[in-house]
Design a protein around this motif. Structure first.
Motif, PDB file in Angstrom:
ATOM      1  N   CYS A   1       1.038  -0.796   0.256  1.00 12.59           N
ATOM      2  CA  CYS A   1      -0.084   0.088  -0.295  1.00 12.59           C
ATOM      3  C   CYS A   1       0.928   1.415   0.143  1.00 12.59           C
ATOM      4  N   GLY A   2       2.302   0.994  -0.990  1.00 13.92           N
ATOM      5  CA  GLY A   2       2.685   2.736  -1.133  1.00 13.92           C
ATOM      6  C   GLY A   2       3.041   3.365   0.092  1.00 13.92           C
TER       7      GLY A   2
ATOM      8  N   SER B   1       2.833   3.243   2.978  1.00 13.02           N
ATOM      9  CA  SER B   1       2.143   2.797   4.114  1.00 13.02           C
ATOM     10  C   SER B   1       2.601   1.533   3.973  1.00 13.02           C
TER      11      SER B   1
ATOM     12  N   HIS C   1      -2.295   7.326  -3.838  1.00 14.08           N
ATOM     13  CA  HIS C   1      -1.481   6.677  -5.192  1.00 14.08           C
ATOM     14  C   HIS C   1      -1.444   7.488  -6.312  1.00 14.08           C
TER      15      HIS C   1
ATOM     16  N   GLU D   1      -6.961   0.177  -5.503  1.00 11.12           N
ATOM     17  CA  GLU D   1      -6.856   1.757  -4.055  1.00 11.12           C
ATOM     18  C   GLU D   1      -6.337   3.049  -4.630  1.00 11.12           C
TER      19      GLU D   1
ATOM     20  N   HIS E   1      -6.310   5.937   2.372  1.00 12.81           N
ATOM     21  CA  HIS E   1      -5.842   4.387   1.722  1.00 12.81           C
ATOM     22  C   HIS E   1      -6.426   3.278   2.100  1.00 12.81           C
ATOM     23  N   ALA E   2      -6.245   2.111   1.730  1.00 11.97           N
ATOM     24  CA  ALA E   2      -6.597   0.868   1.830  1.00 11.97           C
ATOM     25  C   ALA E   2      -5.864  -0.442   1.510  1.00 11.97           C
TER      26      ALA E   2
END
Ligand SMILES: [Zn+2]
Length: 279
Positions: free
Chosen positions: A25-26, A28, A77, A109, A164-165
């Motif tokens: 998740c980028g 994170s 993102h 996402e 985010h997810a």
């Protein structure tokens, strides 16, 4: 990911290069996971909305004016090609941008964070806030993570949320809020207000969506990190929210539902409003 730049960064820095290329998740990247536990969190998705319950308090918050407040929303993102490369995040290097995760059905996402941020923007604007997004659409290459932090700083935001997810193991579900951990000489001034912001959003999101705290990491829905550029470089109160686990069937169904995303947006707006006005 741009390996040339990566090795340059490695050569330049004796500092730790944080989690290269592990992105689920980028910005994170999922940190050390704890084993799934049932935890005391809410029962399985009691899909029941609190939307009706607590509506009085919500109306109060909805009536609370956010006039004069600036909120920066960072939809995690971006839809276009990655810029690649590494950026310095104060205590190490991280990827400028990452592609994020997706549900098994292919809902990305970046599309999710964009849609949710736009919904949240509308709710906040109705309450009187000035709202700035860190990217203009879901098509082009988005700004690097250091620039995303700079946007909040430039606008002297009263609060910033990076949405985010997660892309965690399918067995884990739920949401968590990521608060900044102090990095000497960088973000020490935002630790206390960010923690308050995080608590307000955590509570409102849980009440408003019925989502459980993450079953796979964090402590009652909270993690604290010092490896995220977005938090290290922020000079204004800022948190991340991992709104659910896209790889989990139950969470994915919710995140893929526009009505549920609206509920998420209202819940986040309620948390922000509580933080910004005390109501
Ligand atoms: Zn993400």
């Amino acid at each position: 990911m741009a390996n040339g730049r990566k090795s340059l960064a490695l050569a330049l820095g004796s500092v730790a290069v944080a989690s290269l290329g592990l992105a689920s998740c980028g910005d994170s990247d999922t940190p050390v996971a704890k084993p799934p536990t049932a935890g005391p969190s809410t029962g399985p998705s009691n899909g029941r909305s609190n939307g009706a319950g607590g509506s009085e308090a919500r109306q109060q918050r909805a009536g609370a004016s956010l006039a004069g407040k600036t909120v920066v929303l960072d939809p995690g993102h971006n839809g276009g090609p990655l810029k690649g490369g590494q950026v310095f995040v104060g205590n190490g290097y991280k990827a400028c941008d990452t592609s994020g995760t997706a549900t098994d059905a292919g809902y990305s996402e970046h599309a999710f964070t964009w849609d949710t941020a736009k919904r949240l923007q509308k709710v906040l604007q109705r309450r009187g806030a000035k709202v700035v997004l860190t990217r203009p659409n879901d098509k082009g290459s988005g700004p690097c993570i250091d620039e995303r932090a700079a946007i909040g700083n430039r606008h002297k935001a009263d609060a910033v949320i990076s949405i985010h997810a997660d892309g965690a193991a399918p067995g884990g579900r739920g949401f968590h809020v990521i608060k900044p951990k102090p990095v000497k000489g960088l973000n020490e001034g935002i630790i206390a207000p960010s923690s308050k912001l995080g608590d307000a959003v955590l509570a409102a999101y849980k009440t408003g969506t019925g989502m459980p705290y993450s079953t796979y990491l964090g402590d009652n829905g909270v993690t604290v990190r010092d490896d995220l550029g977005g938090l290290n470089l922020s000079k204004v109160p800022k948190i991340f929210i991992e709104t659910g686990n896209m790889r989990n069937k139950t969470d994915a169904a919710k995140l893929s539902d526009p009505a549920f995303r609206q509920r998420m947006a209202v819940a986040m707006a309620d948390g922000l409003t509580r933080y910004l006005t005390g109501k």
